[in-house]
Design a protein around this motif. Structure first.
Motif, short mmCIF file in Angstrom:
data_model
loop_
_atom_site.label_atom_id
_atom_site.label_comp_id
_atom_site.label_asym_id
_atom_site.label_seq_id
_atom_site.Cartn_x
_atom_site.Cartn_y
_atom_site.Cartn_z
N ALA A 72 0.83 -1.20 0.00
CA ALA A 72 0.00 0.00 0.00
C ALA A 72 0.87 1.25 0.00
O ALA A 72 1.83 1.36 0.76
N ASP A 73 0.52 2.18 -0.88
CA ASP A 73 1.25 3.43 -1.00
C ASP A 73 0.32 4.58 -0.66
O ASP A 73 -0.64 4.83 -1.39
N GLN A 195 11.11 10.12 -0.39
CA GLN A 195 9.71 10.32 -0.04
C GLN A 195 8.81 10.32 -1.27
O GLN A 195 7.65 9.88 -1.20
N CYS A 196 9.32 10.81 -2.38
CA CYS A 196 8.49 10.89 -3.60
C CYS A 196 8.76 9.73 -4.56
O CYS A 196 7.82 9.16 -5.13
N GLY A 203 9.22 5.52 -8.26
CA GLY A 203 8.21 6.57 -8.30
C GLY A 203 6.94 6.19 -7.59
O GLY A 203 6.83 5.16 -6.93
N GLY A 204 5.93 7.05 -7.74
CA GLY A 204 4.63 6.85 -7.10
C GLY A 204 3.62 7.80 -7.68
O GLY A 204 3.74 8.20 -8.85
N ALA A 205 2.63 8.19 -6.88
CA ALA A 205 1.60 9.11 -7.36
C ALA A 205 2.21 10.49 -7.58
O ALA A 205 2.66 11.15 -6.65
N LEU A 210 12.27 7.00 -11.90
CA LEU A 210 13.59 7.50 -12.28
C LEU A 210 14.37 6.49 -13.10
O LEU A 210 15.32 6.86 -13.80
N LEU A 211 14.02 5.21 -13.00
CA LEU A 211 14.75 4.18 -13.74
C LEU A 211 14.35 4.15 -15.20
O LEU A 211 14.98 3.46 -16.00
#
Length: 258
Positions: A72-73, A195-196, A203-205, A210-211
């Motif tokens: 869960a993110d 954090q981001c 990454g996330g929302a 970055l990869l």
């Protein structure tokens, strides 16, 4: 001597005059082929049937394991969806008159009145008739309840974004990162980056992976220093040399450029 009312004939002094006998049920052995002993016959058969179903269920769980989702993110938007038998209540809370400031109306009052009416239907219509058209009150309440549940359930299914829901929480194979590289050590020391973009740089929302970037080291440095979109500027706390190493590490998709 004539037989008169109230005369009693007792042939055995051990038999009570009123003729009452205790109501003792007959033993199951007096009904051959129609009954059986509870223990062990009945219980043994039930346990055997239960064991067969249990083994079958265990085989299904091994052959078709439950689908798992990603961790869960809290930064990622999640589209909730209750079980099918609660979809009509879920849809009800989407309307303005039953949500927001009127949340109690949609969660307690309206469902309480609806189910209360169904519970009181036998007392609201005490007719002995069994034909629906002869019992208008009970029939109307039942039809209204069924129609409301069917309509709200259909609306909930129709308005749900099934494609987006299928993608949320989807497991993504982790990319290979050179954790021994100096660039990864610099990245791990920057809390604002983790954090981001996460500790695996995926990454996330609102934060890109970055990869998968196709930017050059110079473009990465420009974004880190001046920000881009929702990313604020001046978040990097290291030296210019460390910034250059980090930018080359990101531009090389998480691998040491050397």
């Amino acid at each position: 001597m004539h037989r008169g009312k109230g005369m009693k004939f007792v042939g055995d002094s051990r038999v009570k005059a009123d003729g009452r006998k205790p109501n003792i049920p007959k033993d199951y052995s007096e009904y051959p082929g129609k009954t059986e002993a509870f223990w062990p016959n009945f219980l043994l058969r039930e346990w055997m049937v239960g064991a067969v179903f249990l083994m079958g269920f265990l085989c299904l769980t091994v052959a078709h394991p439950a689908p798992l989702e990603a961790i869960a993110d809290p930064l990622e938007a999640y589209i909730p969806l209750p079980d099918w038998y609660f979809l009509f209540l879920y849809q009800l809370l989407k309307y303005e008159f039953a949500s927001g400031d009127f949340n109690v109306l949609g969660t307690v009052v309206i469902p309480g009145v609806a189910f209360g009416a169904l519970l009181l239907a036998p007392w609201l219509d005490t007719s002995k008739e069994r034909r629906p058209h002869r019992r208008p009150i009970a029939t109307s309440i039942m039809l209204l309840g069924v129609a409301s549940v069917v309509y709200l359930t259909w609306e909930s299914v129709d308005q749900h974004d099934w494609e987006a829901a299928a993608q949320q929480g989807k497991l993504v194979e982790g990319a290979e990162i050179d954790e021994e590289a100096e660039g990864f050590e610099i990245y791990s020391s920057q809390d604002s980056c983790i954090q981001c973009h996460g500790d695996q740089m995926t990454g996330g929302a609102g934060a890109p992976n970055l990869l998968e970037t196709e930017k050059t080291p110079e473009e990465v440095i420009e974004i880190i220093q001046n920000g881009q979109g929702a990313m604020p500027a001046d978040q990097f706390t290291g030296s210019e040399e460390e910034l250059q190493i980090l930018a080359e590490f990101i531009a090389n998709h998480g691998q040491d450029p050397e």
